[in-house]
Design a protein around this motif. Structure first.
Motif, mmCIF file in Angstrom:
data_model
loop_
_atom_site.group_PDB
_atom_site.id
_atom_site.type_symbol
_atom_site.label_atom_id
_atom_site.label_comp_id
_atom_site.label_asym_id
_atom_site.label_seq_id
_atom_site.Cartn_x
_atom_site.Cartn_y
_atom_site.Cartn_z
ATOM 1 N N LEU A 217 -9.751 3.722 -37.348
ATOM 2 C CA LEU A 217 -10.445 4.902 -37.875
ATOM 3 C C LEU A 217 -11.918 4.607 -38.104
ATOM 4 O O LEU A 217 -12.789 5.429 -37.779
ATOM 5 C CB LEU A 217 -9.792 5.333 -39.190
ATOM 6 N N THR A 218 -12.226 3.436 -38.637
ATOM 7 C CA THR A 218 -13.612 3.083 -38.968
ATOM 8 C C THR A 218 -14.488 3.025 -37.723
ATOM 9 O O THR A 218 -15.685 3.355 -37.790
ATOM 10 C CB THR A 218 -13.644 1.724 -39.697
ATOM 11 N N GLU A 219 -13.904 2.641 -36.589
ATOM 12 C CA GLU A 219 -14.693 2.535 -35.363
ATOM 13 C C GLU A 219 -15.332 3.859 -34.956
ATOM 14 O O GLU A 219 -16.382 3.869 -34.319
ATOM 15 C CB GLU A 219 -13.811 2.019 -34.217
ATOM 16 N N GLY A 220 -14.711 4.978 -35.318
ATOM 17 C CA GLY A 220 -15.261 6.266 -34.939
ATOM 18 C C GLY A 220 -16.083 6.934 -36.022
ATOM 19 O O GLY A 220 -16.455 8.104 -35.876
ATOM 20 N N LEU A 221 -16.368 6.224 -37.097
ATOM 21 C CA LEU A 221 -17.115 6.804 -38.213
ATOM 22 C C LEU A 221 -18.427 6.066 -38.426
ATOM 23 O O LEU A 221 -18.627 4.941 -37.960
ATOM 24 C CB LEU A 221 -16.269 6.734 -39.501
ATOM 25 N N GLU A 222 -19.322 6.711 -39.157
ATOM 26 C CA GLU A 222 -20.616 6.107 -39.451
ATOM 27 C C GLU A 222 -20.584 5.267 -40.725
ATOM 28 O O GLU A 222 -21.466 4.441 -40.946
ATOM 29 C CB GLU A 222 -21.684 7.208 -39.590
ATOM 30 N N GLN A 223 -19.567 5.458 -41.549
ATOM 31 C CA GLN A 223 -19.489 4.734 -42.814
ATOM 32 C C GLN A 223 -19.030 3.293 -42.580
ATOM 33 O O GLN A 223 -18.233 3.029 -41.669
ATOM 34 C CB GLN A 223 -18.525 5.440 -43.778
ATOM 35 N N PRO A 224 -19.493 2.362 -43.401
ATOM 36 C CA PRO A 224 -19.047 0.966 -43.274
ATOM 37 C C PRO A 224 -17.579 0.825 -43.651
ATOM 38 O O PRO A 224 -17.019 1.643 -44.389
ATOM 39 C CB PRO A 224 -19.952 0.218 -44.263
ATOM 40 N N ARG A 225 -16.940 -0.237 -43.148
ATOM 41 C CA ARG A 225 -15.509 -0.435 -43.361
ATOM 42 C C ARG A 225 -15.183 -0.534 -44.848
ATOM 43 O O ARG A 225 -14.158 -0.004 -45.289
ATOM 44 C CB ARG A 225 -15.036 -1.703 -42.642
ATOM 45 N N LEU A 336 -19.872 6.534 -53.872
ATOM 46 C CA LEU A 336 -19.846 6.267 -52.433
ATOM 47 C C LEU A 336 -20.588 7.382 -51.699
ATOM 48 O O LEU A 336 -20.175 8.547 -51.749
ATOM 49 C CB LEU A 336 -18.415 6.180 -51.915
ATOM 50 N N PRO A 337 -21.664 7.069 -50.996
ATOM 51 C CA PRO A 337 -22.441 8.122 -50.319
ATOM 52 C C PRO A 337 -21.642 8.922 -49.308
ATOM 53 O O PRO A 337 -21.928 10.103 -49.072
ATOM 54 C CB PRO A 337 -23.565 7.322 -49.628
ATOM 55 N N GLY A 338 -20.649 8.299 -48.702
ATOM 56 C CA GLY A 338 -19.915 8.992 -47.639
ATOM 57 C C GLY A 338 -18.670 9.719 -48.083
ATOM 58 O O GLY A 338 -17.864 10.135 -47.237
ATOM 59 N N THR A 339 -18.492 9.924 -49.389
ATOM 60 C CA THR A 339 -17.256 10.534 -49.884
ATOM 61 C C THR A 339 -17.018 11.925 -49.312
ATOM 62 O O THR A 339 -15.911 12.242 -48.851
ATOM 63 C CB THR A 339 -17.278 10.600 -51.421
ATOM 64 N N GLU A 340 -18.033 12.775 -49.326
ATOM 65 C CA GLU A 340 -17.865 14.148 -48.825
ATOM 66 C C GLU A 340 -17.517 14.144 -47.340
ATOM 67 O O GLU A 340 -16.629 14.877 -46.896
ATOM 68 C CB GLU A 340 -19.143 14.950 -49.069
ATOM 69 N N ALA A 341 -18.219 13.321 -46.569
ATOM 70 C CA ALA A 341 -17.954 13.270 -45.123
ATOM 71 C C ALA A 341 -16.550 12.745 -44.839
ATOM 72 O O ALA A 341 -15.837 13.266 -43.977
ATOM 73 C CB ALA A 341 -19.002 12.404 -44.433
ATOM 74 N N LEU A 342 -16.137 11.714 -45.567
ATOM 75 C CA LEU A 342 -14.807 11.170 -45.370
ATOM 76 C C LEU A 342 -13.733 12.164 -45.795
ATOM 77 O O LEU A 342 -12.675 12.266 -45.155
ATOM 78 C CB LEU A 342 -14.661 9.862 -46.151
ATOM 79 N N SER A 343 -13.978 12.904 -46.858
ATOM 80 C CA SER A 343 -13.023 13.927 -47.298
ATOM 81 C C SER A 343 -12.853 15.004 -46.244
ATOM 82 O O SER A 343 -11.738 15.464 -45.977
ATOM 83 C CB SER A 343 -13.487 14.556 -48.620
#
Length: 445
Positions: A217-225, A336-343
């Motif tokens: 999943l992490t490979e396709g996202l901009e957020q760090p692992r 976590l800056p990426g919380t909204e995007a990950l949600s």
């Protein structure tokens, strides 16, 4: 609903007069041209040999019940293949992420931590630890299918077809087990956590993450692992808070599946179509048998009971997912800056029908899609703003307090009740719960 199993249909009959096309009164064509009744014993003998061979393939265990789970597990394990153990450093990182997430969740929900242990599972470990729950989910529908064959036949046909139906039930269990095994083998490599499909598949209180799937999943996202790992740990921990401290919740989810199964009705046109020119001698050929099962011998129809059960399940799944999303965003949003995007990524993954939904729909004709997850999340957010986190979470004390399907479309009335517009019924119910500990009644959606 895609990939409907074992001849599932939506109940539409394209040819309502098809039942009149075979006036012979011979439901399986046993006396049809080209078949000698004296060959029946030989056919049964060859079928027995085929069952014996299939049983050997499935391992030492024997099928007990409507699904051959020995076969399912063997096929799933074969599909998974060799899996290297999870490195100790990865397991430690997951444990740290869950521990941190629990600390942050304490400030976002009144429900206490529900995890007692944290683990990092390989696909094989996920299979071993969730198969018992899959049995509880699959058995009700498979059992209904296995018993409905004979009950749907006329009484005079039941005596004639009894031995054949018994063998078809055995073959049905093998076919169901085969499909289950193949599906679980694939699913084991794609799920992210033990609660990824919204159901408590693993042991109670065990927070489990799947490092292999998390990396994919992490490979396709901009957020760090590390950020993705903490976010998924928070979702897993939030689910466990619900399932551990809302005692009726797990049973309600399973009850909805059972209600779906009990509402199943049979359209006999599938059996009658098969009877046209059917030659039982073909049953001695495993390839012909597999083709027969894949075509479907009967047509379970969608019924009002099934529709109601499906709506209850979808609403409850949406409420669970919406609550988890609301709580996780509140706990991690400023950290976590990426919380909204990950949600949003997770919401889309659930709402568009991920591998879990496809698996379950293929197996039992039942989707696990929380169709109104966005609406549920919005309701929980508005309710939090109106009454606070403690009062919001008190709604989970009893299924009758939860919002229904209509409330997800029009949340204002529900929120008005929660802030004092009409709370007399709720107050009385809470008093009854304190006095009698309350029943585990069905969700009223």
């Amino acid at each position: 609903m895609a990939d409907l199993p074992f001849g599932f249909s939506h109940g539409d009959d394209p040819d309502p007069d098809k039942r009149k096309k075979d006036p012979s009164g011979d439901p399986f064509g046993l006396g049809g041209e080209g078949f000698d009744m004296s060959d029946l014993g030989q056919i049964f003998t060859r079928l027995g040999e085929m069952f014996s061979g299939a049983g050997t393939m499935a391992g030492a265990g024997q099928q007990a019940g409507p699904v051959n789970y020995d076969l399912a597990r063997q096929l799933a394990s074969s599909s998974i293949g060799f899996v290297a153990p999870v490195p100790e450093s990865t397991a430690t990182a997951i444990a740290d992420a869950v521990r941190l997430a629990e600390t942050w969740l304490d400030g976002a929900t009144a429900l206490p931590a529900g995890t007692t242990r944290t683990v990092a599972w390989t696909p094989t470990e996920w299979l071993d630890n969730t198969l018992d729950t899959w049995k509880r989910l699959c058995d009700p529908v498979a059992e209904q299918i296995s018993t409905v064959w004979a009950s749907a036949l006329p009484q005079e046909a039941q005596a004639m077809a009894g031995p054949l139906l018994a063998m078809m039930s055995q073959m049905g269990g093998m076919a169901f087990g085969s499909q289950l095994g193949q599906a679980l083998g694939k699913l084991s490599k794609e799920v992210l956590t033990s609660t990824d499909i919204g159901l408590p598949l693993g042991p109670k209180g065990v927070a489990a993450l799947m490092p292999q799937a998390v990396d994919a999943l992490t490979e396709g996202l901009e957020q760090p692992r590390s950020e993705v790992l903490t976010f998924l740990a928070a979702r897993e921990a939030a689910h466990h808070r619900l399932f551990s401290h809302v005692p009726w919740l797990s049973s309600q989810l399973l009850s909805a599946v059972e209600a779906f199964a009990k509402g199943m009705k049979i359209d006999m046109s599938g059996i009658e179509d098969m009877a046209q020119g059917f030659n039982p001698a073909s049953l001695a050929d495993p390839a012909a048998m597999e083709q027969l099962l894949s075509q479907g011998m009967f047509e379970p129809k969608s019924t009002p009971e099934q529709t109601a059960a499906l709506e209850r399940l979808e609403t409850l799944l949406a409420l669970i997912e919406g609550w988890v999303q609301t709580v996780v965003i509140a706990a991690l949003g400023d950290r976590l800056p990426g919380t909204e995007a990950l949600s949003e990524t997770m919401r889309r993954r659930r709402a568009t029908g991920g591998p879990a939904e496809q698996t379950f729909a293929t197996l039992v004709g039942l989707e696990l899609r929380p169709r109104k997850m966005r609406e549920a999340a919005a309701l929980w957010e508005k309710l939090t703003e109106a009454v606070g986190a403690d009062a919001r979470d008190a709604v989970w004390q009893h299924p009758d307090l939860l919002p229904g399907a209509a409330d997800l479309d029009e949340p204002a009335a529900f929120i008005d009740r929660a802030i004092g517009g009409d709370t007399s019924g709720i107050d009385q119910l809470l008093e009854d719960l304190e006095r009698n500990e309350g029943p585990e009644g069905p969700v009223d959606n």
